[in-house]
Write a protein that holds these residues in place. Structure first.
Motif, PDB file in Angstrom:
ATOM      1  N   TYR A  48      35.330 -53.410 -16.383  1.00  0.00           N
ATOM      2  CA  TYR A  48      35.750 -52.027 -16.605  1.00  0.00           C
ATOM      3  C   TYR A  48      36.719 -51.968 -17.778  1.00  0.00           C
ATOM      4  CZ  TYR A  48      33.601 -51.379 -12.063  1.00  0.00           C
ATOM      5  OH  TYR A  48      32.701 -51.352 -11.028  1.00  0.00           O
ATOM      6  N   ASP A  49      36.668 -50.849 -18.526  1.00  0.00           N
ATOM      7  CA  ASP A  49      37.503 -50.769 -19.730  1.00  0.00           C
ATOM      8  C   ASP A  49      38.831 -50.056 -19.507  1.00  0.00           C
ATOM      9  OD1 ASP A  49      36.472 -48.205 -19.457  1.00  0.00           O
ATOM     10  OD2 ASP A  49      35.791 -48.017 -21.526  1.00  0.00           O
ATOM     11  N   LEU A  50      38.990 -49.374 -18.383  1.00  0.00           N
ATOM     12  CA  LEU A  50      40.232 -48.647 -18.108  1.00  0.00           C
ATOM     13  C   LEU A  50      40.552 -48.712 -16.630  1.00  0.00           C
ATOM     14  CD1 LEU A  50      42.526 -46.656 -18.923  1.00  0.00           C
ATOM     15  CD2 LEU A  50      40.900 -44.797 -18.475  1.00  0.00           C
ATOM     16  N   ALA A  51      41.793 -49.093 -16.308  1.00  0.00           N
ATOM     17  CA  ALA A  51      42.289 -49.044 -14.941  1.00  0.00           C
ATOM     18  C   ALA A  51      43.178 -47.823 -14.777  1.00  0.00           C
ATOM     19  CB  ALA A  51      43.068 -50.313 -14.596  1.00  0.00           C
ATOM     20  N   LEU A  52      42.845 -46.972 -13.821  1.00  0.00           N
ATOM     21  CA  LEU A  52      43.650 -45.803 -13.483  1.00  0.00           C
ATOM     22  C   LEU A  52      44.515 -46.201 -12.295  1.00  0.00           C
ATOM     23  CD1 LEU A  52      40.724 -43.241 -13.733  1.00  0.00           C
ATOM     24  CD2 LEU A  52      42.493 -43.653 -15.451  1.00  0.00           C
ATOM     25  N   VAL A  53      45.737 -46.623 -12.572  1.00  0.00           N
ATOM     26  CA  VAL A  53      46.563 -47.320 -11.579  1.00  0.00           C
ATOM     27  C   VAL A  53      47.585 -46.380 -10.965  1.00  0.00           C
ATOM     28  CG1 VAL A  53      48.127 -49.266 -11.217  1.00  0.00           C
ATOM     29  CG2 VAL A  53      46.258 -49.462 -12.863  1.00  0.00           C
ATOM     30  N   ASP A  54      47.571 -46.282  -9.652  1.00  0.00           N
ATOM     31  CA  ASP A  54      48.610 -45.553  -8.929  1.00  0.00           C
ATOM     32  C   ASP A  54      49.936 -46.303  -9.066  1.00  0.00           C
ATOM     33  OD1 ASP A  54      49.538 -43.492  -7.093  1.00  0.00           O
ATOM     34  OD2 ASP A  54      49.650 -45.088  -5.604  1.00  0.00           O
ATOM     35  N   LEU A  55      51.037 -45.618  -8.804  1.00  0.00           N
ATOM     36  CA  LEU A  55      52.353 -46.231  -8.962  1.00  0.00           C
ATOM     37  C   LEU A  55      52.986 -46.611  -7.623  1.00  0.00           C
ATOM     38  CD1 LEU A  55      53.798 -44.076 -11.880  1.00  0.00           C
ATOM     39  CD2 LEU A  55      53.228 -46.503 -11.922  1.00  0.00           C
ATOM     40  N   ASP A  56      53.397 -45.597  -6.843  1.00  0.00           N
ATOM     41  CA  ASP A  56      54.058 -45.872  -5.570  1.00  0.00           C
ATOM     42  C   ASP A  56      53.107 -46.602  -4.631  1.00  0.00           C
ATOM     43  OD1 ASP A  56      56.687 -44.567  -5.863  1.00  0.00           O
ATOM     44  OD2 ASP A  56      55.507 -42.739  -6.065  1.00  0.00           O
ATOM     45  N   VAL A  70      51.662 -49.446  -5.374  1.00  0.00           N
ATOM     46  CA  VAL A  70      50.764 -50.312  -6.149  1.00  0.00           C
ATOM     47  C   VAL A  70      51.554 -51.108  -7.186  1.00  0.00           C
ATOM     48  CG1 VAL A  70      48.761 -50.402  -7.682  1.00  0.00           C
ATOM     49  CG2 VAL A  70      48.808 -48.777  -5.784  1.00  0.00           C
ATOM     50  N   ALA A  71      52.283 -50.400  -8.070  1.00  0.00           N
ATOM     51  CA  ALA A  71      53.107 -51.070  -9.079  1.00  0.00           C
ATOM     52  C   ALA A  71      54.535 -51.284  -8.595  1.00  0.00           C
ATOM     53  CB  ALA A  71      53.115 -50.265 -10.372  1.00  0.00           C
ATOM     54  N   VAL A  85      42.557 -47.602  -9.176  1.00  0.00           N
ATOM     55  CA  VAL A  85      43.257 -48.609  -8.387  1.00  0.00           C
ATOM     56  C   VAL A  85      44.341 -47.916  -7.585  1.00  0.00           C
ATOM     57  CG1 VAL A  85      44.511 -50.791  -8.423  1.00  0.00           C
ATOM     58  CG2 VAL A  85      42.876 -50.270 -10.250  1.00  0.00           C
ATOM     59  N   GLY A  86      44.285 -48.036  -6.256  1.00  0.00           N
ATOM     60  CA  GLY A  86      45.265 -47.344  -5.432  1.00  0.00           C
ATOM     61  C   GLY A  86      45.455 -47.978  -4.085  1.00  0.00           C
ATOM     62  N   ASP A  87      46.470 -47.487  -3.368  1.00  0.00           N
ATOM     63  CA  ASP A  87      46.802 -48.014  -2.041  1.00  0.00           C
ATOM     64  C   ASP A  87      46.504 -47.030  -0.923  1.00  0.00           C
ATOM     65  OD1 ASP A  87      49.096 -46.424  -3.051  1.00  0.00           O
ATOM     66  OD2 ASP A  87      49.989 -46.950  -1.126  1.00  0.00           O
ATOM     67  N   ARG A  88      46.248 -45.762  -1.275  1.00  0.00           N
ATOM     68  CA  ARG A  88      46.006 -44.742  -0.252  1.00  0.00           C
ATOM     69  C   ARG A  88      44.529 -44.367  -0.263  1.00  0.00           C
ATOM     70  NH1 ARG A  88      51.080 -41.044   0.854  1.00  0.00           N
ATOM     71  NH2 ARG A  88      49.544 -40.051   2.189  1.00  0.00           N
ATOM     72  N   LEU A  89      43.896 -44.503   0.883  1.00  0.00           N
ATOM     73  CA  LEU A  89      42.490 -44.160   0.972  1.00  0.00           C
ATOM     74  C   LEU A  89      42.263 -42.661   0.842  1.00  0.00           C
ATOM     75  CD1 LEU A  89      41.560 -46.546   3.924  1.00  0.00           C
ATOM     76  CD2 LEU A  89      40.837 -46.803   1.541  1.00  0.00           C
ATOM     77  N   ASP A  90      43.136 -41.856   1.436  1.00  0.00           N
ATOM     78  CA  ASP A  90      42.892 -40.417   1.460  1.00  0.00           C
ATOM     79  C   ASP A  90      43.124 -39.750   0.121  1.00  0.00           C
ATOM     80  OD1 ASP A  90      45.630 -40.889   1.656  1.00  0.00           O
ATOM     81  OD2 ASP A  90      46.014 -39.191   2.988  1.00  0.00           O
ATOM     82  N   THR A  91      44.001 -40.309  -0.708  1.00  0.00           N
ATOM     83  CA  THR A  91      44.282 -39.679  -2.005  1.00  0.00           C
ATOM     84  C   THR A  91      43.704 -40.484  -3.159  1.00  0.00           C
ATOM     85  OG1 THR A  91      46.456 -40.768  -2.043  1.00  0.00           O
ATOM     86  CG2 THR A  91      46.358 -38.521  -1.182  1.00  0.00           C
ATOM     87  N   ASP A  92      44.152 -41.721  -3.346  1.00  0.00           N
ATOM     88  CA  ASP A  92      43.698 -42.524  -4.479  1.00  0.00           C
ATOM     89  C   ASP A  92      42.197 -42.771  -4.430  1.00  0.00           C
ATOM     90  OD1 ASP A  92      46.395 -42.790  -5.241  1.00  0.00           O
ATOM     91  OD2 ASP A  92      46.637 -44.541  -3.959  1.00  0.00           O
ATOM     92  N   LEU A  93      41.723 -43.288  -3.305  1.00  0.00           N
ATOM     93  CA  LEU A  93      40.298 -43.631  -3.210  1.00  0.00           C
ATOM     94  C   LEU A  93      39.451 -42.403  -2.925  1.00  0.00           C
ATOM     95  CD1 LEU A  93      39.743 -46.542  -3.870  1.00  0.00           C
ATOM     96  CD2 LEU A  93      41.928 -46.378  -2.706  1.00  0.00           C
ATOM     97  N   ASP A 102      33.722 -39.565  -8.939  1.00  0.00           N
ATOM     98  CA  ASP A 102      32.543 -40.420  -9.106  1.00  0.00           C
ATOM     99  C   ASP A 102      32.868 -41.670  -9.914  1.00  0.00           C
ATOM    100  OD1 ASP A 102      29.914 -41.096  -8.535  1.00  0.00           O
ATOM    101  OD2 ASP A 102      29.122 -40.136 -10.339  1.00  0.00           O
ATOM    102  N   TYR A 103      34.072 -42.238  -9.671  1.00  0.00           N
ATOM    103  CA  TYR A 103      34.477 -43.499 -10.284  1.00  0.00           C
ATOM    104  C   TYR A 103      34.601 -44.558  -9.194  1.00  0.00           C
ATOM    105  CZ  TYR A 103      36.147 -40.494 -14.152  1.00  0.00           C
ATOM    106  OH  TYR A 103      36.252 -39.574 -15.170  1.00  0.00           O
ATOM    107  N   PRO A 104      34.289 -45.820  -9.485  1.00  0.00           N
ATOM    108  CA  PRO A 104      34.522 -46.875  -8.505  1.00  0.00           C
ATOM    109  C   PRO A 104      36.018 -47.051  -8.275  1.00  0.00           C
ATOM    110  CG  PRO A 104      33.869 -47.807 -10.609  1.00  0.00           C
ATOM    111  CD  PRO A 104      33.696 -46.334 -10.733  1.00  0.00           C
ATOM    112  N   GLY A 105      36.377 -47.493  -7.062  1.00  0.00           N
ATOM    113  CA  GLY A 105      37.783 -47.625  -6.723  1.00  0.00           C
ATOM    114  C   GLY A 105      38.103 -48.967  -6.103  1.00  0.00           C
ATOM    115  N   LEU A 106      39.248 -49.523  -6.477  1.00  0.00           N
ATOM    116  CA  LEU A 106      39.779 -50.753  -5.899  1.00  0.00           C
ATOM    117  C   LEU A 106      40.932 -50.395  -4.970  1.00  0.00           C
ATOM    118  CD1 LEU A 106      40.369 -53.857  -5.719  1.00  0.00           C
ATOM    119  CD2 LEU A 106      41.737 -53.571  -7.814  1.00  0.00           C
ATOM    120  N   HIS A 107      40.816 -50.756  -3.713  1.00  0.00           N
ATOM    121  CA  HIS A 107      41.880 -50.532  -2.732  1.00  0.00           C
ATOM    122  C   HIS A 107      42.719 -51.798  -2.620  1.00  0.00           C
ATOM    123  CE1 HIS A 107      43.064 -50.050   1.774  1.00  0.00           C
ATOM    124  NE2 HIS A 107      44.042 -49.653   0.975  1.00  0.00           N
TER     125      HIS A 107
END
Length: 335
Positions: free
Chosen positions: A13-21, A23-24, A215-223, A230-235
């Motif tokens: 993948y060319d771009l990671a859309l990374v959550d903060l709280d 995750v980082a 990329v996120g930690d919350r299933l209900d919001t991030d994923l 319609d983007y793939p997601g990493l939990h």
């Protein structure tokens, strides 16, 4: 179902859309291996935009905190729910329209940036009310918002997250505060943040990406937002939703990949396959029989969680969901 890759995610993948709280970082504290994982992803050629439902802070403040945690970033690397809310407002309101802002400096700046006029009272006859989280929001601001909405102002929320993870635990989030205005007015706000896809679409457009990964930690919001966009997601299992939550996730919240932390960007991912009535992943396997989740394999492994997810999701999709009481707490020990 879960996806598999032959190469590390940072190369696929060319771009990671990374959550903060969650995750980082968690509040003021770094999350273990976050800096390492993001540095490795960037070295592999992956671009990174930090996409957060927090609307209280300026991008400059967020990037400064990240730099202090050994995660280099610029303000342009940060996309906030405040910016998404401002984009939603600008899509409907005429330039120069009055907006009552209930929130922090980040929301005020974002609303002004799209040519709208910020006011603080319902008596200013605002066309809209926009509400985002800020730790100093009090009764007077919530009351003014309620008065304006009762008088017909359009109600927009930066996000509806009920909780906000920090170094102490889980504090009330913007959704909890929005609930006060909702209860007083009976009006349901339009939400600009995750799980709505607006934030993700804005970030992808900003970077011109062709293959984004959420990329996120919350299933209900991030994923959930990843599914909506319609983007793939990493939990990643460093924040709110744990491995057991993933096993029990409804279709609209299911991730495409599972990882312990951000180092999972640096490895290839394998998806379980059906074998003799079981879902097998590496040395782990799982199945659902008469509503009972059965597990076999090394405890603490991601492969066991992956197998459990595939078994539970497949059973639910054919109308025979797993009994939640048979799903144990699943700890992941590996990166």
């Amino acid at each position: 179902m879960l996806l598999s890759t032959d190469a590390p995610l940072a190369e696929e993948y060319d771009l990671a859309l990374v959550d903060l709280d969650g995750v980082a970082y968690r509040g003021k504290d770094p999350i273990e291996h976050a800096a390492e994982g993001l540095a490795g992803a960037r070295t592999a050629g992956m671009d990174v935009v930090f996409v957060t439902n927090n609307a209280s802070r300026e991008p400059e403040s967020v990037s400064a905190q990240l730099c202090g945690l050994d995660i280099p970033s610029e303000p342009g690397d940060v996309m906030t729910a405040a910016q998404a809310a401002a984009a939603v407002l600008a899509g409907r309101l005429e330039p120069g329209s009055k907006v009552l802002v209930v929130g922090g400096a980040g929301l005020v700046t974002a609303v002004k940036a799209v040519g709208l006029v910020v006011v603080a009272s319902a008596d200013d006859d605002p066309a809209a009310v926009v509400q985002g989280f800020a730790p100093d929001i009090g009764w007077r601001q919530l009351a003014e918002a309620s008065y304006a909405v009762q008088r017909g102002a359009w109600f927009v929320a930066s996000n509806l997250d009920l909780t906000l993870p920090n170094e102490h635990g889980f504090a009330p989030g913007n959704g909890a505060l929005v609930g006060v205005v909702r209860a007083a007015t009976g009006v349901e706000p339009v939400s600009a943040g995750k799980p709505e896809p607006t934030l993700y679409h804005l970030a992808v457009e900003r970077r011109g990406a062709a293959r984004p990964l959420v990329v996120g930690d919350r299933l209900d919001t991030d994923l959930g937002g990843a599914r909506a966009a319609d983007y793939p997601g990493l939990h990643v299992l460093t924040g709110v939703s744990d491995a057991r939550d993933a096993v029990l996730a409804p279709p609209e919240h299911r991730p495409s990949y599972l990882g312990a932390d951000l180092r999972s960007l640096l490895v290839a991912h394998r998806a379980p396959e059906p074998v003799d009535g079981w879902w097998r992943c590496g040395r782990a396997r799982a199945r659902v029989s008469a509503g009972v989740l059965e597990l076999d394999g090394p405890a603490g492994s991601l492969d066991l969680v992956r197998a459990a997810c595939s078994a539970a999701w497949e059973a639910a999709d054919r109308g025979q969901p797993v009994d939640p009481g048979t799903v144990p707490t699943l700890h992941v020990d590996e990166g």
